[in-house]
Design a protein around this motif. Structure first.
Motif, short mmCIF file in Angstrom:
data_model
loop_
_atom_site.label_atom_id
_atom_site.label_comp_id
_atom_site.label_asym_id
_atom_site.label_seq_id
_atom_site.Cartn_x
_atom_site.Cartn_y
_atom_site.Cartn_z
N GLY A 62 -7.11 2.63 5.16
CA GLY A 62 -5.84 3.28 4.82
C GLY A 62 -5.75 4.69 5.38
N ALA A 111 -5.07 4.33 9.07
CA ALA A 111 -3.68 3.92 9.31
C ALA A 111 -2.76 5.15 9.21
CB ALA A 111 -3.26 2.85 8.30
N GLN A 112 -2.99 5.99 8.21
CA GLN A 112 -2.14 7.17 8.05
C GLN A 112 -2.38 8.21 9.15
OE1 GLN A 112 0.56 8.01 5.35
NE2 GLN A 112 0.82 8.72 7.44
N LEU A 122 2.84 6.60 4.55
CA LEU A 122 2.45 5.26 4.13
C LEU A 122 2.02 5.22 2.67
CD1 LEU A 122 0.36 4.17 7.27
CD2 LEU A 122 2.77 3.69 6.78
N CYS A 154 3.46 2.43 0.75
CA CYS A 154 3.35 1.09 1.34
C CYS A 154 2.39 0.24 0.51
CB CYS A 154 2.86 1.20 2.79
SG CYS A 154 2.83 -0.36 3.69
N GLU A 168 0.61 -3.70 -0.71
CA GLU A 168 0.12 -4.97 -0.18
C GLU A 168 1.28 -5.93 0.06
OE1 GLU A 168 -2.93 -7.19 -2.38
OE2 GLU A 168 -4.05 -5.29 -2.44
N LYS A 221 0.23 -4.14 5.69
CA LYS A 221 -0.85 -3.83 4.74
C LYS A 221 -1.26 -5.12 4.03
CE LYS A 221 -2.13 -0.83 0.88
NZ LYS A 221 -1.76 0.36 0.10
N SER A 254 -4.31 -5.49 2.38
CA SER A 254 -4.93 -5.05 1.13
C SER A 254 -5.28 -3.59 1.30
CB SER A 254 -6.18 -5.89 0.81
OG SER A 254 -7.18 -5.59 1.76
N ALA A 255 -5.83 -2.97 0.25
CA ALA A 255 -6.13 -1.55 0.30
C ALA A 255 -7.09 -1.23 1.45
CB ALA A 255 -6.73 -1.09 -1.02
N ASP A 256 -7.95 -2.18 1.83
CA ASP A 256 -8.91 -1.88 2.90
C ASP A 256 -8.74 -2.78 4.12
OD1 ASP A 256 -9.83 -4.21 1.83
OD2 ASP A 256 -11.77 -3.42 1.17
N ARG A 257 -7.51 -3.30 4.31
CA ARG A 257 -7.28 -4.15 5.49
C ARG A 257 -5.83 -4.02 5.96
NH1 ARG A 257 -7.09 -10.25 5.44
NH2 ARG A 257 -7.24 -10.84 7.63
N TYR A 258 -5.69 -3.58 7.18
CA TYR A 258 -4.36 -3.41 7.78
C TYR A 258 -4.32 -4.07 9.15
CZ TYR A 258 -3.42 0.46 4.49
OH TYR A 258 -3.21 1.22 3.37
#
Ligand code: THG
Length: 367
Positions: free
Chosen positions: A72, A75-76, A83, A86, A88, A111, A113-117
């Motif tokens: 995350g 990503a930001q 984000l 944003c 899930e 997004k 999940s919290a640890d997968r984009y």
């Protein structure tokens, strides 16, 4: 015409065999892959998208996957769009910029999940870029290209086709939102998105060995709606004002020049790549803007493979970055990347293949 020499650099799409079986006639390259660009009847392919439903191999829109505790944060850092809200299952259109505020890609961010984009990218190497930023910032995140290939189903009848495959829940999906699911043992994510303004969905195939199976399943489900093969449609996307990164942008284009200002949040933290430059660009006022151009003459033009100079009063004021015959407007239309001083309604000249063609600038989209 000439052919394409196969090589391991030019990766086939999981839908390649299926598109060959459909009679694909031409390809372009994108993210070191081949993307179908036509099945032999451009006008029917266009009207099928406008009035019916069309299926496109857009697996070239590769997914750059960010996984790990800092996914995350990365990503930001990469996205000058806030984000924090944003969640899930949500996707967002983002304008990736370099440190100078130059637009280097315009992916859809998903997004998972919290640890997968995923960053569903346009045609530039974001794998290298994201890895470099992650490494330089000491982040705990893996950056890979996932085995994920989108199949777009676009047009006013797309929702009925997708609902007949996955169920009526897809009718409630919001724009750019998605859900992971399975059909006939094929793992997919279904999203309401796609590079047209006719409505539609993208099925993200999550197993590259099942391309033909998924293609045939969609084709069968779409048969009652007269689905047929197509591809990201140049005419429709220009009428609709959709940006083609790398086609309508150059090595100095910032988001404000190409109508992506609404996707830049200037109050994101200072460590977001490019945000300081974007604040300066915004404060100084961008030098160029993107308008439409309607060309005089009612003779259809071929798609140009380079930009054309635009002049006013004998001086160059910008470039025509694309041009297409609009089947609905019955005019040649294109995007003009021109000086910010010009106003819609301005009369200009497009220098096209040695001819000086009068044109009028207008606001985008055309339709
Ligand atoms: N689908 C997926 N990946 C993609 C694309 C896609 N990657 C590459 C490319 N296309 C990314 N570019 C765009 C450009 C515009 C839009 C989507 C992807 C788009 N824009 C709308 C518009 O400009 O009106 C809506 C933007 C908004 O309101 O947020 O849809 O097509 N998987």
């Amino acid at each position: 015409m000439f052919g394409i020499t196969p090589s391991a650099r030019l990766r086939p799409s999981p839908f390649f065999d299926a598109t060959v079986a459909e009679g694909v006639q031409s390809f372009t390259t994108y993210n070191n892959m081949m993307m179908p660009t036509g099945y032999g009847d451009p006008e029917s392919e266009y009207w099928r998208l406008i009035n019916g439903v069309s299926m496109w191999d857009v697996s070239v829109e590769r997914q750059i996957e960010l996984t790990g505790p800092d996914a995350g944060r990365l990503a930001q850092f990469l996205s000058p769009r806030d984000l924090t809200k944003c969640v899930e299952g949500q996707g967002k259109y983002v304008a990736l910029c370099n440190h100078a505020g130059t637009l280097i890609n315009d992916p859809i961010l998903l997004k998972l999940s919290a640890d997968r984009y995923w960053l569903s990218i346009a045609d530039s190497n974001i794998l290298f870029w994201a890895r470099a930023i992650a490494c330089e910032r000491g982040l705990d995140v893996a950056v890979t290209e996932a085995d994920v290939s989108p199949l777009a189903v676009q047009g006013p009848k797309a929702e009925d086709v997708i609902a007949s495959i996955f169920g009526d829940w897809v009718r409630d999906l919001k724009y750019f939102w998605f859900s992971e699911t399975e059909v006939a043992g094929i793992p997919v994510a279904v999203a309401r998105s796609g590079w047209s303004k006719q409505g539609g969905f993208e099925i993200y195939l999550m197993d590259g060995k099942k391309g033909t199976a998924l293609w045939n399943l969609v084709k069968e489900a779409g048969a009652p709606y007269e689905i047929g093969p197509g591809n990201p449609n140049a005419c429709e996307r220009i009428e609709s004002g959709l940006l083609s990164w790398g086609g309508d942008t150059d090595d100095a284009t910032n988001p404000y020049e190409v109508r992506l200002g609404p996707f830049v949040d200037l109050d994101v933290p200072d460590d977001v790549v490019g945000i300081k430059a974007l604040r300066s660009i915004k404060a100084a006022g961008p030098k160029r803007q993107q308008l439409g151009a309607v060309l005089e003459s009612d003779v259809p033009t071929a798609l140009p493979s380079r930009w054309f100079d635009i002049t006013a009063g004998g001086e160059k004021i910008g470039d025509l970055t694309n041009c297409v015959w609009s089947y609905r407007l019955k005019r040649n239309i294109g995007f003009a990347l021109v000086s910010a001083q010009l106003q819609p309604g301005a009369e200009v000249v497009v220098h096209k293949d040695g001819a000086a063609v009068p044109a009028v600038l207008c606001k985008l989209p055309f339709i």
